[in-house]
Design an enzyme around this catalytic site. Structure first.
Site, PDB file in Angstrom:
ATOM      1  N   HIS A 258       1.088  -0.994  -0.144  1.00  0.00           N
ATOM      2  CA  HIS A 258      -0.299   0.258  -0.065  1.00  0.00           C
ATOM      3  C   HIS A 258       0.805   1.401  -0.191  1.00  0.00           C
ATOM      4  CE1 HIS A 258      -2.801   2.518   0.677  1.00  0.00           C
ATOM      5  NE2 HIS A 258      -4.122   2.132   0.594  1.00  0.00           N
ATOM      6  N   ASP A 309      -8.075  -5.234  -0.462  1.00  0.00           N
ATOM      7  CA  ASP A 309      -8.350  -6.038  -1.185  1.00  0.00           C
ATOM      8  C   ASP A 309      -7.980  -7.204  -1.141  1.00  0.00           C
ATOM      9  OD1 ASP A 309      -9.383  -3.238  -3.116  1.00  0.00           O
ATOM     10  OD2 ASP A 309      -6.944  -2.506  -3.253  1.00  0.00           O
TER      11      ASP A 309
END
Length: 373
Positions: A258, A309
Site C-alpha cells: 500500500h 483488496d
C-alpha cells in the site's frame, strides 16, 4: 519550484473526516477496528457526514430516510435496458447511470447550499445500491427487486442483488466490507471529487468524477484482479509456484502492499477473518488457504503485507457476487466517503488550482507552414 511525483507526501487540505498513518485508520477519531466490529454501515455514513455517531432516534430516522429513497425512477430503469449491458464494464455503466441519476433530481440544478447538498447526498447514497443490483439483474434477463423495509443497507443490497434469503454471517461480512471501504482520506478518487466540486459543480458531478477515477486498475480494480488470480491458481498447492513465477517475471501481485501503510493495512485482518469463516461455512476453504499462502509468501519475499483488496476478493466471491461487480461495490461503499469530502469541500471552498513546472523547449520562432520540415 520543487515537484513531487504523484503529489506523494504533499499535504493539500485539512480534514476532520479520516486519519491514517503507517498502520492505523480512523473515521472522525473512531478506530476502524472498533467500527468494523461494532458499527452498522448506516452508522458510519452518518458519522462521516455529521461528524458524530447517531443516537437510537437519529439512526432509525436516517435508516428510514435511506429506505424511502432506495428506488430508481422507472425512466432510468428503461434507459438501463437500452445500454449495452452484456459488453460494457459495470464501472462504465455505473459512471453513466450515476450521471443520469442527476437528471432525475431537481436539486441537481439548484445552487449549491447545505439543504440541497444534504438531500442530494441522501438520494445518491440510497439509490446507488439498487442501481448496481438492477444493472446486474437486467443483464441476466431478470427484473429488479425492490428494497425491503426494516433490514440493513448491507442486507438490502444482497437481497436486491440475489432475491433470496441471506444468512447472518453473509450480512456481517458484507456490512464489514462496506464499513472498511467507506473512506480513505485523499486517495485518487476522493481527490478527484474534491477538485470537481471545488468549481461549485453539483454533487452528482463530483461522484461521477470519483467513479471515473476509481475505475482505473491502479485504484479500485485491484480486488477484481485478485479474484482473477485466485481463479487462475485454482488449487492450494499451485499458489506458491504461481506467485514465484509472477515475481520472477517482475509482475505485480495485486492486493499486496500500500502507498501509505508500510507495516500493514489495518483493514485487511477483518476481511481475512470473514474470508476464513465464509469459506469454511460454504465448504470452499481452498480460496482462503490459497490467499493465506500468497499473503505469507509475498510478505516474506517482498516485505509487502496484504491490503484491504486482497481478502475482499474471496469474501465477495463467497457471497456469490459476480467478479466484475467488485469495483462497483467498492464505489457503493466509498460514495459515503466521497460525499463526506464533497460536503467538507463545499463548506470551506477554494478552487483547487495547482501549478506545473514547465520543462519543455524555450524561445522557439514561429515558421510559416511551407517552411517547416
Amino acid at each position: 519550484m520543487s515537484t513531487s511525483k504523484g503529489l506523494e507526501g504533499v499535504i493539500v487540505a485539512e480534514t476532520d473526516i479520516t486519519a491514517l498513518s503507517d498502520d492505523q485508520l480512523s473515521y472522525v477519531g473512531y478506530s476502524i477496528d472498533e467500527l468494523a466490529e461494532k458499527a452498522e454501515f448506516e452508522e458510519v455514513i452518518y458519522l462521516l457526514w455529521y461528524k458524530k455517531l447517531p443516537n437510537e432516534i437519529e439512526l432509525e430516522s436516517f435508516k428510514q430516510a435511506l429506505f424511502d429513497e432506495m428506488f430508481l425512477p422507472e425512466a432510468l430503469i428503461e434507459q438501463l435496458r437500452g445500454l449495452n449491458l452484456q459488453r460494457a464494464h459495470p464501472m462504465s455503466i455505473l459512471r453513466t447511470a450515476v450521471s443520469m441519476l442527476g437528471l432525475y433530481d431537481d436539486d441537481a440544478n439548484q445552487e449549491v447550499s447545505e439543504d440541497v447538498n444534504e438531500r442530494e447526498a441522501l438520494r445518491l447514497q440510497a439509490k446507488i445500491a439498487p442501481l448496481i443490483a438492477a444493472f446486474s439483474r437486467l443483464r441476466e434477463g431478470k427484473e429488479p427487486i425492490a428494497a425491503k423495509r426494516d433490514v440493513s443497507y448491507a442486507e438490502n443490497f444482497l437481497h436486491m442483488l440475489k432475491g433470496k434469503p441471506v444468512d447472518a454471517l453473509e450480512v456481517e461480512a458484507f456490512n464489514k466490507a462496506l464499513v472498511l471501504h467507506a473512506d480513505h482520506e485523499l486517495n485518487a478518487s476522493t481527490f478527484t471529487a474534491r477538485v470537481c466540486v471545488a468549481t461549485l459543480s453539483d454533487l452528482y458531478s463530483g461522484v461521477t468524477a470519483a467513479i471515473s477515477a476509481l475505475k482505473g486498475p491502479l485504484h479500485g480494480g485491484a480486488n477484481e484482479q485478485v479474484i482473477n488470480m485466485l481463479m487462475e491458481i485454482k488449487e492450494v498447492e499451485q499458489a506458491i509456484p504461481y506467485v514465484q513465477d509472477k515475481i520472477n517475471q517482475k509482475e505485480k501481485i495485486m492486493g499486496m502492499g500500500h502507498r501509505v501503510y508500510k507495516t500493514g493495512d489495518p483493514r485487511a485482518k477483518h476481511l481475512k477473518e470473514m474470508s476464513k469463516q465464509l469459506t469454511k461455512e460454504k465448504g470452499q476453504e481452498k480460496w482462503y488457504l490459497i490467499s493465506e499462502k500468497i499473503e505469507d509468501y509475498v510478505k516474506k519475499e517482498k516485505g509487502l503485507p496484504a491490503n484491504v483488496d486482497f481478502y475482499s476478493a474471496s469474501v465477495y466471491h463467497m457471497l456469490g457476487i459476480d467478479h466484475d461487480l467488485f469495483t462497483p461495490i467498492f464505489a457503493m461503499s466509498r460514495t459515503s466517503g466521497w460525499i463526506a469530502h464533497i460536503l467538507e469541500q463545499y463548506k470551506n471552498n477554494r478552487l483547487i488550482r495547482p501549478r506545473a513546472e514547465y520543462v519543455g523547449p524555450e524561445n522557439q520562432v514561429y515558421q510559416p507552414i511551407k517552411e517547416r520540415s
